[in-house]
Motif scaffolding. Structure first.
Motif, PDB file in Angstrom:
ATOM      1  N   CYS A   1       0.301   5.261   0.844  1.00  0.00           N
ATOM      2  CA  CYS A   1      -0.576   6.280   1.397  1.00  0.00           C
ATOM      3  C   CYS A   1       0.029   7.641   1.083  1.00  0.00           C
ATOM      4  O   CYS A   1       1.227   7.852   1.271  1.00  0.00           O
TER       5      CYS A   1
ATOM      6  N   GLU B   1      -2.113  -0.931  -3.661  1.00  0.00           N
ATOM      7  CA  GLU B   1      -3.266  -0.273  -3.056  1.00  0.00           C
ATOM      8  C   GLU B   1      -2.853   1.167  -2.759  1.00  0.00           C
ATOM      9  O   GLU B   1      -1.714   1.405  -2.349  1.00  0.00           O
ATOM     10  N   THR B   2      -3.770   2.102  -2.931  1.00  0.00           N
ATOM     11  CA  THR B   2      -3.456   3.495  -2.637  1.00  0.00           C
ATOM     12  C   THR B   2      -4.562   4.121  -1.799  1.00  0.00           C
ATOM     13  O   THR B   2      -5.713   3.683  -1.855  1.00  0.00           O
TER      14      THR B   2
ATOM     15  N   ARG C   1       0.835  -1.205   0.000  1.00  0.00           N
ATOM     16  CA  ARG C   1       0.000   0.000   0.000  1.00  0.00           C
ATOM     17  C   ARG C   1       0.871   1.257   0.000  1.00  0.00           C
ATOM     18  O   ARG C   1       1.900   1.302   0.664  1.00  0.00           O
TER      19      ARG C   1
END
Length: 176
Positions: free
Chosen positions: A122, A141-142, A120
């Protein structure tokens, strides 16, 4: 550090900081570009009023804000968290993201090879968050988080709730 340029006063080209990143990273936090205080200190989130180290420290249950910078960076890496920025260089008079001009984007293509467990990314604020689609195309994933900057006036507790929801599932997942 400012590099010489032929442009007007206040238009010096700035170079960002090296990433805090190694093969253990499962979660990468991307800001936009270091503030003048961070560049002067050569530390990510070096302005004492920035909430970054308090937010991450609360989530990890560690007193990161009170620790010397090398200890902070070692602790986040131990927990699988990397820190970097979307821009490697830019022109920015002052500290506001809105003033970033002529930004050179960091090369994110090799992230997966350098940290095979990276899951991920962020983004710390909306300016950095504009790059979420680019990293999503790499299969990551963001999520875009509220800025840790004191200029973003969302109360600390509200920032913490959003940051906790995004970071905890990745930071506390077991590593095989």
């Amino acid at each position: 550090m400012a590099l010489p340029t032929s442009e007007g006063a206040g238009d010096a080209r700035l170079t960002g900081l090296a990433p805090i990143f190694d093969a253990r990273v499962r979660l990468l936090i991307l800001g936009s570009f270091p503030s003048p205080a961070s560049l002067a200190a050569q530390q990510y989130y070096g302005h004492r009023q920035n909430h970054f180290w308090r937010l991450v420290g609360e989530i990890l249950g560690e007193p990161l804000f009170e620790l010397p910078y090398p200890e902070r960076t070692a602790r986040v890496l131990e927990r699988g968290i990397g820190i970097w920025d979307v821009y490697q260089a830019c022109i920015r008079p002052g500290a506001l993201d809105a003033d970033i001009r002529a930004g050179e984007v960091n090369d994110f293509a090799g992230l997966g090879a350098r940290a095979p467990g990276l899951r991920r990314v962020c983004f710390n604020g909306q300016t950095a968050g504009r790059f979420a689609p680019q990293l999503a195309r790499l299969g990551l994933e963001t999520c875009v988080l509220p800025s840790s900057s004191p200029a973003y006036t969302l109360p600390f507790a509200a920032k913490l709730a959003r940051w906790r929801a995004a970071l905890e599932p990745v930071v506390f997942m077991s590593v095989l």
